[in-house]
Design a protein around this motif. Structure first.
Motif, PDB file in Angstrom:
ATOM      1  N   LYS A  77       0.829  -1.197   0.000  1.00  0.00           N
ATOM      2  CA  LYS A  77       0.000   0.000   0.000  1.00  0.00           C
ATOM      3  C   LYS A  77       0.874   1.262   0.000  1.00  0.00           C
ATOM      4  O   LYS A  77       2.000   1.249   0.492  1.00  0.00           O
ATOM      5  CB  LYS A  77      -0.895  -0.008   1.246  1.00  0.00           C
ATOM      6  CG  LYS A  77      -1.980   1.037   1.198  1.00  0.00           C
ATOM      7  CD  LYS A  77      -3.075   0.732   2.205  1.00  0.00           C
ATOM      8  CE  LYS A  77      -4.206   1.748   2.016  1.00  0.00           C
ATOM      9  NZ  LYS A  77      -5.338   1.489   2.893  1.00  0.00           N
ATOM     10  N   ASP A  78       0.350   2.320  -0.560  1.00  0.00           N
ATOM     11  CA  ASP A  78       1.036   3.613  -0.523  1.00  0.00           C
ATOM     12  C   ASP A  78       0.242   4.512   0.412  1.00  0.00           C
ATOM     13  O   ASP A  78      -0.558   5.333  -0.009  1.00  0.00           O
ATOM     14  CB  ASP A  78       1.097   4.195  -1.943  1.00  0.00           C
ATOM     15  CG  ASP A  78       1.760   5.560  -1.987  1.00  0.00           C
ATOM     16  OD1 ASP A  78       2.367   5.958  -0.975  1.00  0.00           O
ATOM     17  OD2 ASP A  78       1.663   6.229  -3.028  1.00  0.00           O
ATOM     18  N   SER A  79       0.480   4.346   1.714  1.00  0.00           N
ATOM     19  CA  SER A  79      -0.346   5.025   2.723  1.00  0.00           C
ATOM     20  C   SER A  79      -0.348   6.538   2.571  1.00  0.00           C
ATOM     21  O   SER A  79      -1.384   7.184   2.722  1.00  0.00           O
ATOM     22  CB  SER A  79       0.139   4.655   4.130  1.00  0.00           C
ATOM     23  OG  SER A  79      -0.072   3.285   4.394  1.00  0.00           O
ATOM     24  N   ASP A  80       0.811   7.109   2.277  1.00  0.00           N
ATOM     25  CA  ASP A  80       0.889   8.575   2.218  1.00  0.00           C
ATOM     26  C   ASP A  80       0.696   9.127   0.801  1.00  0.00           C
ATOM     27  O   ASP A  80       0.841  10.321   0.557  1.00  0.00           O
ATOM     28  CB  ASP A  80       2.210   9.066   2.813  1.00  0.00           C
ATOM     29  CG  ASP A  80       3.424   8.420   2.141  1.00  0.00           C
ATOM     30  OD1 ASP A  80       3.274   7.856   1.042  1.00  0.00           O
ATOM     31  OD2 ASP A  80       4.508   8.491   2.732  1.00  0.00           O
ATOM     32  N   LYS A  81       0.364   8.213  -0.120  1.00  0.00           N
ATOM     33  CA  LYS A  81      -0.009   8.612  -1.484  1.00  0.00           C
ATOM     34  C   LYS A  81       1.040   9.453  -2.219  1.00  0.00           C
ATOM     35  O   LYS A  81       0.721  10.384  -2.955  1.00  0.00           O
ATOM     36  CB  LYS A  81      -1.347   9.367  -1.476  1.00  0.00           C
ATOM     37  CG  LYS A  81      -2.488   8.528  -0.918  1.00  0.00           C
ATOM     38  CD  LYS A  81      -3.805   9.277  -0.953  1.00  0.00           C
ATOM     39  CE  LYS A  81      -4.987   8.381  -0.628  1.00  0.00           C
ATOM     40  NZ  LYS A  81      -4.831   7.616   0.615  1.00  0.00           N
ATOM     41  N   ASP A  82       2.311   9.115  -1.988  1.00  0.00           N
ATOM     42  CA  ASP A  82       3.358   9.863  -2.694  1.00  0.00           C
ATOM     43  C   ASP A  82       3.928   9.068  -3.868  1.00  0.00           C
ATOM     44  O   ASP A  82       4.953   9.433  -4.453  1.00  0.00           O
ATOM     45  CB  ASP A  82       4.475  10.303  -1.737  1.00  0.00           C
ATOM     46  CG  ASP A  82       5.171   9.129  -1.065  1.00  0.00           C
ATOM     47  OD1 ASP A  82       4.848   7.960  -1.373  1.00  0.00           O
ATOM     48  OD2 ASP A  82       6.048   9.395  -0.228  1.00  0.00           O
ATOM     49  N   GLY A  83       3.267   7.960  -4.210  1.00  0.00           N
ATOM     50  CA  GLY A  83       3.690   7.198  -5.375  1.00  0.00           C
ATOM     51  C   GLY A  83       4.649   6.069  -5.071  1.00  0.00           C
ATOM     52  O   GLY A  83       5.040   5.327  -5.962  1.00  0.00           O
ATOM     53  N   ARG A  84       5.059   5.954  -3.819  1.00  0.00           N
ATOM     54  CA  ARG A  84       5.961   4.866  -3.440  1.00  0.00           C
ATOM     55  C   ARG A  84       5.282   4.023  -2.361  1.00  0.00           C
ATOM     56  O   ARG A  84       4.725   4.578  -1.403  1.00  0.00           O
ATOM     57  CB  ARG A  84       7.290   5.429  -2.921  1.00  0.00           C
ATOM     58  CG  ARG A  84       8.005   6.309  -3.960  1.00  0.00           C
ATOM     59  CD  ARG A  84       9.333   6.815  -3.440  1.00  0.00           C
ATOM     60  NE  ARG A  84      10.275   5.729  -3.266  1.00  0.00           N
ATOM     61  CZ  ARG A  84      11.060   5.591  -2.202  1.00  0.00           C
ATOM     62  NH1 ARG A  84      11.016   6.468  -1.226  1.00  0.00           N
ATOM     63  NH2 ARG A  84      11.890   4.584  -2.108  1.00  0.00           N
ATOM     64  N   THR A  85       5.340   2.711  -2.511  1.00  0.00           N
ATOM     65  CA  THR A  85       4.677   1.848  -1.532  1.00  0.00           C
ATOM     66  C   THR A  85       5.390   1.921  -0.177  1.00  0.00           C
ATOM     67  O   THR A  85       6.557   2.328  -0.092  1.00  0.00           O
ATOM     68  CB  THR A  85       4.671   0.374  -1.996  1.00  0.00           C
ATOM     69  OG1 THR A  85       6.030  -0.096  -2.027  1.00  0.00           O
ATOM     70  CG2 THR A  85       4.046   0.231  -3.383  1.00  0.00           C
ATOM     71  N   ASN A  86       4.679   1.487   0.843  1.00  0.00           N
ATOM     72  CA  ASN A  86       5.285   1.469   2.177  1.00  0.00           C
ATOM     73  C   ASN A  86       6.526   0.587   2.182  1.00  0.00           C
ATOM     74  O   ASN A  86       7.521   0.907   2.836  1.00  0.00           O
ATOM     75  CB  ASN A  86       4.261   0.950   3.191  1.00  0.00           C
ATOM     76  CG  ASN A  86       3.051   1.851   3.283  1.00  0.00           C
ATOM     77  OD1 ASN A  86       3.148   3.066   3.110  1.00  0.00           O
ATOM     78  ND2 ASN A  86       1.892   1.265   3.553  1.00  0.00           N
ATOM     79  N   GLU A  88       8.570  -0.007  -0.352  1.00  0.00           N
ATOM     80  CA  GLU A  88       9.661   0.700  -1.023  1.00  0.00           C
ATOM     81  C   GLU A  88      10.285   1.739  -0.085  1.00  0.00           C
ATOM     82  O   GLU A  88      11.502   1.904  -0.025  1.00  0.00           O
ATOM     83  CB  GLU A  88       9.139   1.391  -2.287  1.00  0.00           C
ATOM     84  CG  GLU A  88       8.853   0.417  -3.435  1.00  0.00           C
ATOM     85  CD  GLU A  88       8.124   1.065  -4.610  1.00  0.00           C
ATOM     86  OE1 GLU A  88       8.145   0.490  -5.688  1.00  0.00           O
ATOM     87  OE2 GLU A  88       7.508   2.136  -4.434  1.00  0.00           O
ATOM     88  N   GLU A  89       9.440   2.418   0.653  1.00  0.00           N
ATOM     89  CA  GLU A  89       9.958   3.473   1.535  1.00  0.00           C
ATOM     90  C   GLU A  89      10.726   2.908   2.729  1.00  0.00           C
ATOM     91  O   GLU A  89      11.709   3.479   3.183  1.00  0.00           O
ATOM     92  CB  GLU A  89       8.802   4.355   2.028  1.00  0.00           C
ATOM     93  CG  GLU A  89       8.036   4.980   0.857  1.00  0.00           C
ATOM     94  CD  GLU A  89       7.422   6.318   1.186  1.00  0.00           C
ATOM     95  OE1 GLU A  89       8.133   7.179   1.709  1.00  0.00           O
ATOM     96  OE2 GLU A  89       6.219   6.486   0.906  1.00  0.00           O
ATOM     97  N   LEU A  90      10.274   1.744   3.214  1.00  0.00           N
ATOM     98  CA  LEU A  90      10.910   1.168   4.399  1.00  0.00           C
ATOM     99  C   LEU A  90      12.024   0.175   4.077  1.00  0.00           C
ATOM    100  O   LEU A  90      12.609  -0.408   4.982  1.00  0.00           O
ATOM    101  CB  LEU A  90       9.855   0.503   5.289  1.00  0.00           C
ATOM    102  CG  LEU A  90       8.887   1.469   5.986  1.00  0.00           C
ATOM    103  CD1 LEU A  90       7.820   0.694   6.748  1.00  0.00           C
ATOM    104  CD2 LEU A  90       9.629   2.411   6.935  1.00  0.00           C
ATOM    105  N   HIS A 110       9.623   8.081   4.265  1.00  0.00           N
ATOM    106  CA  HIS A 110       8.702   7.909   5.388  1.00  0.00           C
ATOM    107  C   HIS A 110       7.367   7.417   4.841  1.00  0.00           C
ATOM    108  O   HIS A 110       6.781   8.072   3.980  1.00  0.00           O
ATOM    109  CB  HIS A 110       8.534   9.246   6.112  1.00  0.00           C
ATOM    110  CG  HIS A 110       7.873   9.106   7.454  1.00  0.00           C
ATOM    111  ND1 HIS A 110       6.635   8.516   7.593  1.00  0.00           N
ATOM    112  CD2 HIS A 110       8.278   9.460   8.691  1.00  0.00           C
ATOM    113  CE1 HIS A 110       6.306   8.518   8.885  1.00  0.00           C
ATOM    114  NE2 HIS A 110       7.287   9.084   9.570  1.00  0.00           N
ATOM    115  N   PRO A 111       6.869   6.274   5.338  1.00  0.00           N
ATOM    116  CA  PRO A 111       5.641   5.701   4.776  1.00  0.00           C
ATOM    117  C   PRO A 111       4.371   6.469   5.139  1.00  0.00           C
ATOM    118  O   PRO A 111       3.328   6.262   4.523  1.00  0.00           O
ATOM    119  CB  PRO A 111       5.614   4.293   5.379  1.00  0.00           C
ATOM    120  CG  PRO A 111       6.336   4.437   6.688  1.00  0.00           C
ATOM    121  CD  PRO A 111       7.419   5.446   6.409  1.00  0.00           C
ATOM    122  N   GLY A 112       4.474   7.367   6.133  1.00  0.00           N
ATOM    123  CA  GLY A 112       3.272   8.088   6.567  1.00  0.00           C
ATOM    124  C   GLY A 112       3.299   9.567   6.260  1.00  0.00           C
ATOM    125  O   GLY A 112       2.395  10.305   6.653  1.00  0.00           O
TER     126      GLY A 112
END
Ligand SMILES: [Ca+2]
Length: 136
Positions: A77-86, A88-90, A110-112
């Motif tokens: 999921k891309d919780s913060d809607k910046d185009g990168r999945t959680n 990928e970010e973590l 940051h995923p959030g």
């Protein structure tokens, strides 16, 4: 015993749940995306403020929804809607990480918190995010 439990409940209410950071990849290495915070860590990964506690950010809400576990659903999921999945970010782009394991990559976002924060499409998502200083 009751007092001890009550104490724990009250304490975690203020500080957030620091041990949840063991339940997501790179939970102790999530970068603070606020302006001027290069190299700083966002301790309360699921919260709107850096130290944790208080209202949850979009990632914290999703984390709660799946039962405070790192699931494939949460990872993709891309919780913060910046185009990168959680994931990928973590640092778990393949969504293969399990608790106690070593993530396949370093945390890169940051995923959030929608990044870059200066992006106009992030303003709404980040409206409740409180940066550590007034520089963000
Ligand atoms: Ca994201």
């Amino acid at each position: 015993m009751f007092l001890l439990i009550l104490c724990l409940v009250l304490t975690t209410g203020v500080l957030g749940f620091p041990w949840f950071r063991n339940d997501i990849p790179n939970g102790y290495k999530v970068p603070d995306p606020c302006t001027g915070q290069t190299g700083q860590i966002w301790e309360g990964v699921g919260h709107n403020q850096e130290p944790g506690g208080g209202p949850r950010n979009p990632f914290g809400l999703d984390f709660k929804t799946v039962g405070f576990k790192w699931t494939k659903e949460l990872c993709q999921k891309d919780s913060d809607k910046d185009g990168r999945t959680n994931g990928e970010e973590l640092g778990d782009p393949g969504c293969t990480w399990t608790k106690g394991g070593t993530p396949s990559a370093a945390a890169s976002g940051h995923p959030g918190i929608c990044e870059p924060m200066s992006n106009s499409s992030c303003v709404t998502v980040n409206k409740d995010i409180m940066c550590p200083s007034n520089t963000g």
